[in-house]
Design a protein around this motif. Sequence first.
Motif, mmCIF file in Angstrom:
data_model
loop_
_atom_site.group_PDB
_atom_site.id
_atom_site.type_symbol
_atom_site.label_atom_id
_atom_site.label_comp_id
_atom_site.label_asym_id
_atom_site.label_seq_id
_atom_site.Cartn_x
_atom_site.Cartn_y
_atom_site.Cartn_z
ATOM 1 N N ALA A 1 20.782 22.422 53.379
ATOM 2 C CA ALA A 1 20.468 23.306 54.510
ATOM 3 C C ALA A 1 19.569 22.667 55.557
ATOM 4 O O ALA A 1 19.412 23.218 56.652
ATOM 5 N N ALA A 2 18.989 21.519 55.270
ATOM 6 C CA ALA A 2 17.924 20.966 56.115
ATOM 7 C C ALA A 2 18.320 20.838 57.584
ATOM 8 O O ALA A 2 17.558 21.219 58.481
ATOM 9 N N SER A 3 19.511 20.324 57.843
ATOM 10 C CA SER A 3 19.889 20.044 59.235
ATOM 11 C C SER A 3 20.138 21.315 60.041
ATOM 12 O O SER A 3 19.936 21.332 61.259
ATOM 13 N N LEU B 1 4.198 19.249 52.611
ATOM 14 C CA LEU B 1 4.733 19.030 51.264
ATOM 15 C C LEU B 1 5.927 19.943 51.043
ATOM 16 O O LEU B 1 5.872 21.135 51.332
ATOM 17 N N ASP B 2 7.015 19.374 50.525
ATOM 18 C CA ASP B 2 8.197 20.158 50.198
ATOM 19 C C ASP B 2 8.939 19.460 49.068
ATOM 20 O O ASP B 2 8.803 18.251 48.886
ATOM 21 N N PHE B 3 9.727 20.228 48.300
ATOM 22 C CA PHE B 3 10.434 19.599 47.181
ATOM 23 C C PHE B 3 11.817 19.091 47.568
ATOM 24 O O PHE B 3 12.504 18.489 46.737
ATOM 25 N N ALA B 4 12.234 19.304 48.823
ATOM 26 C CA ALA B 4 13.514 18.803 49.321
ATOM 27 C C ALA B 4 13.236 17.762 50.399
ATOM 28 O O ALA B 4 12.804 18.105 51.501
ATOM 29 N N GLU B 5 13.481 16.504 50.108
ATOM 30 C CA GLU B 5 13.115 15.434 51.039
ATOM 31 C C GLU B 5 13.781 15.554 52.406
ATOM 32 O O GLU B 5 13.129 15.289 53.425
ATOM 33 N N PRO B 6 15.061 15.962 52.514
ATOM 34 C CA PRO B 6 15.650 16.105 53.850
ATOM 35 C C PRO B 6 14.914 17.102 54.733
ATOM 36 O O PRO B 6 14.908 16.957 55.962
ATOM 37 N N MET B 7 14.296 18.119 54.136
ATOM 38 C CA MET B 7 13.468 19.029 54.921
ATOM 39 C C MET B 7 12.295 18.279 55.551
ATOM 40 O O MET B 7 11.939 18.494 56.720
ATOM 41 N N LEU B 8 11.707 17.375 54.808
ATOM 42 C CA LEU B 8 10.565 16.625 55.312
ATOM 43 C C LEU B 8 10.966 15.652 56.415
ATOM 44 O O LEU B 8 10.151 15.354 57.298
ATOM 45 N N HIS B 9 12.189 15.156 56.379
ATOM 46 C CA HIS B 9 12.642 14.311 57.472
ATOM 47 C C HIS B 9 12.660 15.101 58.783
ATOM 48 O O HIS B 9 12.381 14.544 59.859
ATOM 49 N N GLN B 10 12.984 16.391 58.695
ATOM 50 C CA GLN B 10 12.921 17.253 59.879
ATOM 51 C C GLN B 10 11.461 17.501 60.275
ATOM 52 O O GLN B 10 11.093 17.440 61.453
ATOM 53 N N GLN C 1 22.772 29.119 55.070
ATOM 54 C CA GLN C 1 22.249 28.166 56.043
ATOM 55 C C GLN C 1 20.761 27.913 55.832
ATOM 56 O O GLN C 1 20.252 26.829 56.134
ATOM 57 N N LEU C 2 20.056 28.907 55.299
ATOM 58 C CA LEU C 2 18.635 28.768 55.002
ATOM 59 C C LEU C 2 18.381 28.039 53.687
ATOM 60 O O LEU C 2 17.240 27.681 53.386
ATOM 61 N N GLY C 3 19.421 27.851 52.886
ATOM 62 C CA GLY C 3 19.231 27.309 51.555
ATOM 63 C C GLY C 3 18.766 28.363 50.566
ATOM 64 O O GLY C 3 18.370 28.046 49.445
ATOM 65 N N ALA C 4 18.805 29.633 50.969
ATOM 66 C CA ALA C 4 18.288 30.733 50.150
ATOM 67 C C ALA C 4 19.389 31.422 49.371
ATOM 68 O O ALA C 4 19.333 32.621 49.125
ATOM 69 N N SER C 5 20.393 30.662 48.990
ATOM 70 C CA SER C 5 21.455 31.228 48.171
ATOM 71 C C SER C 5 20.935 31.491 46.759
ATOM 72 O O SER C 5 19.844 31.054 46.386
ATOM 73 N N ASN C 6 21.712 32.197 45.981
ATOM 74 C CA ASN C 6 21.286 32.613 44.650
ATOM 75 C C ASN C 6 21.016 31.399 43.763
ATOM 76 O O ASN C 6 21.911 30.609 43.478
ATOM 77 N N ALA C 7 19.766 31.249 43.302
ATOM 78 C CA ALA C 7 19.402 30.146 42.412
ATOM 79 C C ALA C 7 18.846 30.660 41.095
ATOM 80 O O ALA C 7 18.176 29.924 40.373
#
Length: 289
Positions: free
Chosen positions: A18-20, A76-85, A215-221
């Motif tokens: 979802a990062a992009s 700090l985030d656990f998803a590295e592509p988010m941090l690239h943003q 799109q938010l990455g907030a799907s059912n986990a």
Amino acid sequence: MTSPAIDKAAARRAFTRAASGYDGAAVLQREIADRMLERLDYIRLEPQLVLDLGAGTGYAIDGLQRRYRGARVLALDFAEPMLHQARRRGSWRRRPECLCADAERLPLADATVDLIFSNATFQWCNDLARTFSECWRVLRPGGLLLFSTFGPDTLKELRAAWSAVDGHPHVSGFIDLHDIGDALLRARFADPVMDAERLTLTYERVADLMRDLKQLGASNAASARLRGLTGRRRLAAVEAAYEADRVDGRLPASYEVVYGLGWAPLQRPVADGVAVPFSAIDRRLGGGR
């Protein structure tokens, strides 16, 4: 206290994908971040180091840097592509420092952070008590934890619609405000304050809501979620059940937004923990200087 079980690997994969496109759907998340930043107007604090915990794409970084011009901001985030943003935020002179890690196990030394700002992150933690203990550990005496998360009424319409179709969890579970406050007290935070508000987004179709969540990455986990693809027949049944909530031609999606804060006591025992000094953290993703 443990939260409803989250499959962390699945959640990380979802946020990575979802990062992009995250910012295009994060209307609610930005609104909550703005309201949290406004709360800082009433708090006297001059931090040297601010930790944006669960920073995502870093929307709050600009506001934190404007408010605390002398502070360093660590995203700090656990998803590295988010941090690239997030790394693109701030002026070229004040790019945020970034660290890919889990909020439940912070790789930071004791008493190194003055302010922890965490927007809509703690619902992705399986052990909230441990998460609060980690925040307490890394805060300096007199430091502040300010956070938002979601309460049990979040996406209640979508949860009810799915419940009418099958017995599997399709919406992640959320912890009650009072239980969150109790966890803050047990983690030894001083003067905790909790409150909540209800915000509602509206949609033309259920499919639009589901698209935003994806799109938010907030799907059912949820760990107990049903694996595999959802058939068209079941989706149609969910859409039909959701129609009972339509008001003025729109479908509501309710969010119970929970806010909390707590202070690290000025006098406290040293907590146990293995951590890396902040000075040892690389300033760039991918290594090197």
